[in-house]
Design a protein around this motif. Structure first.
Motif, PDB file in Angstrom:
ATOM      1  N   ALA A  45      44.488  37.835  36.982  1.00 40.30           N
ATOM      2  CA  ALA A  45      43.281  37.071  37.288  1.00 40.30           C
ATOM      3  C   ALA A  45      42.847  37.295  38.732  1.00 40.30           C
ATOM      4  CB  ALA A  45      43.510  35.583  37.022  1.00 40.30           C
ATOM      5  N   LEU A  46      43.811  37.344  39.648  1.00 44.89           N
ATOM      6  CA  LEU A  46      43.475  37.588  41.055  1.00 44.89           C
ATOM      7  C   LEU A  46      42.930  38.998  41.255  1.00 44.89           C
ATOM      8  CD1 LEU A  46      46.391  35.734  42.856  1.00 44.89           C
ATOM      9  CD2 LEU A  46      43.957  35.109  42.869  1.00 44.89           C
ATOM     10  N   GLU A  86      34.631  33.363  30.578  1.00 40.26           N
ATOM     11  CA  GLU A  86      34.356  33.939  31.901  1.00 40.26           C
ATOM     12  C   GLU A  86      34.582  35.447  31.911  1.00 40.26           C
ATOM     13  OE1 GLU A  86      32.798  32.644  34.432  1.00 40.26           O
ATOM     14  OE2 GLU A  86      32.634  30.792  33.277  1.00 40.26           O
ATOM     15  N   ALA A 105      31.809  38.197  32.946  1.00 46.50           N
ATOM     16  CA  ALA A 105      32.091  39.209  33.969  1.00 46.50           C
ATOM     17  C   ALA A 105      31.938  40.609  33.395  1.00 46.50           C
ATOM     18  CB  ALA A 105      33.496  39.013  34.540  1.00 46.50           C
ATOM     19  N   LEU A 109      35.754  41.540  41.696  1.00 45.84           N
ATOM     20  CA  LEU A 109      34.404  41.017  41.499  1.00 45.84           C
ATOM     21  C   LEU A 109      33.759  40.536  42.799  1.00 45.84           C
ATOM     22  CD1 LEU A 109      34.826  38.995  38.170  1.00 45.84           C
ATOM     23  CD2 LEU A 109      33.715  41.226  38.482  1.00 45.84           C
ATOM     24  N   LEU A 165      39.271  26.863  46.670  1.00 52.15           N
ATOM     25  CA  LEU A 165      39.384  26.579  45.238  1.00 52.15           C
ATOM     26  C   LEU A 165      40.754  26.013  44.893  1.00 52.15           C
ATOM     27  CD1 LEU A 165      37.624  29.697  43.718  1.00 52.15           C
ATOM     28  CD2 LEU A 165      36.830  27.336  43.576  1.00 52.15           C
ATOM     29  N   GLY A 189      35.499  38.310  45.151  1.00 48.70           N
ATOM     30  CA  GLY A 189      36.088  37.086  45.689  1.00 48.70           C
ATOM     31  C   GLY A 189      36.754  37.337  47.037  1.00 48.70           C
ATOM     32  N   TYR A 236      39.425  38.648  40.219  1.00 48.28           N
ATOM     33  CA  TYR A 236      38.718  37.829  41.206  1.00 48.28           C
ATOM     34  C   TYR A 236      38.304  38.676  42.419  1.00 48.28           C
ATOM     35  CZ  TYR A 236      38.055  34.425  44.969  1.00 48.28           C
ATOM     36  OH  TYR A 236      37.554  33.717  46.019  1.00 48.28           O
ATOM     37  N   PHE A 237      39.243  39.436  42.949  1.00 52.65           N
ATOM     38  CA  PHE A 237      38.939  40.213  44.150  1.00 52.65           C
ATOM     39  C   PHE A 237      38.042  41.413  43.853  1.00 52.65           C
ATOM     40  CE2 PHE A 237      42.751  38.005  45.873  1.00 52.65           C
ATOM     41  CZ  PHE A 237      42.122  37.398  46.939  1.00 52.65           C
ATOM     42  N   THR A 267      37.462  31.532  50.066  1.00 50.93           N
ATOM     43  CA  THR A 267      37.015  30.808  48.874  1.00 50.93           C
ATOM     44  C   THR A 267      38.194  30.505  47.968  1.00 50.93           C
ATOM     45  OG1 THR A 267      34.864  31.899  49.014  1.00 50.93           O
ATOM     46  CG2 THR A 267      35.427  30.872  46.914  1.00 50.93           C
ATOM     47  N   LEU A 268      39.108  31.443  47.851  1.00 52.62           N
ATOM     48  CA  LEU A 268      40.301  31.223  47.029  1.00 52.62           C
ATOM     49  C   LEU A 268      41.103  30.039  47.558  1.00 52.62           C
ATOM     50  CD1 LEU A 268      42.205  32.064  44.739  1.00 52.62           C
ATOM     51  CD2 LEU A 268      43.241  33.687  46.339  1.00 52.62           C
TER      52      LEU A 268
END
Length: 105
Positions: free
Chosen positions: A35-36, A74, A78, A42, A52, A44, A39-40, A48-49
């Motif tokens: 997931a990370l 999600e 994406a 995309l 969150l 992120g 996230y990155f 922000t992480l």
């Protein structure tokens, strides 16, 4: 289970051994790493992480089925925004890793 899910479980078992001895909580770290990664990639960022994580700490926890559904939704969005067929992307990786080449759309 779907063909995709069966292939994913087969690949994970090949890489990690028998999954029967694992509990669902044993998948927390591998899931979070994946997931990370998303996230990155995309866009992120660390700040922000951190925000969150702090804000999410006291959020009520959904049932597992609802949380899985939220992740899938999600992931679909994406994938759409990046013009990727998420199921085909998964099959492409699984087929390469499992040595089962197939037509890639």
């Amino acid at each position: 289970m779907s063909e995709l899910q069966n292939k994913a479980v087969t690949l994970t078992a090949q890489e990690e051994g028998n999954l029967a001895s694992q509990s669902p909580s044993d998948r927390c770290i591998p899931f979070l790493k994946s997931a990370l990664d998303l996230y990155f990639v995309l866009g992120g960022d660390d700040a922000t992480l951190d925000a969150l994580l702090y804000a999410h700490h006291d959020t009520p926890r959904p049932r597992v089925d609802a949380a899985v559904a939220n992740v899938m939704i999600e992931l679909a969005v994406a994938s759409h925004l990046n013009d990727i067929d998420m199921v085909q992307a998964a099959y492409n990786r699984l087929d390469v890793e499992l040595g089962n080449p197939r037509h890639q759309e």
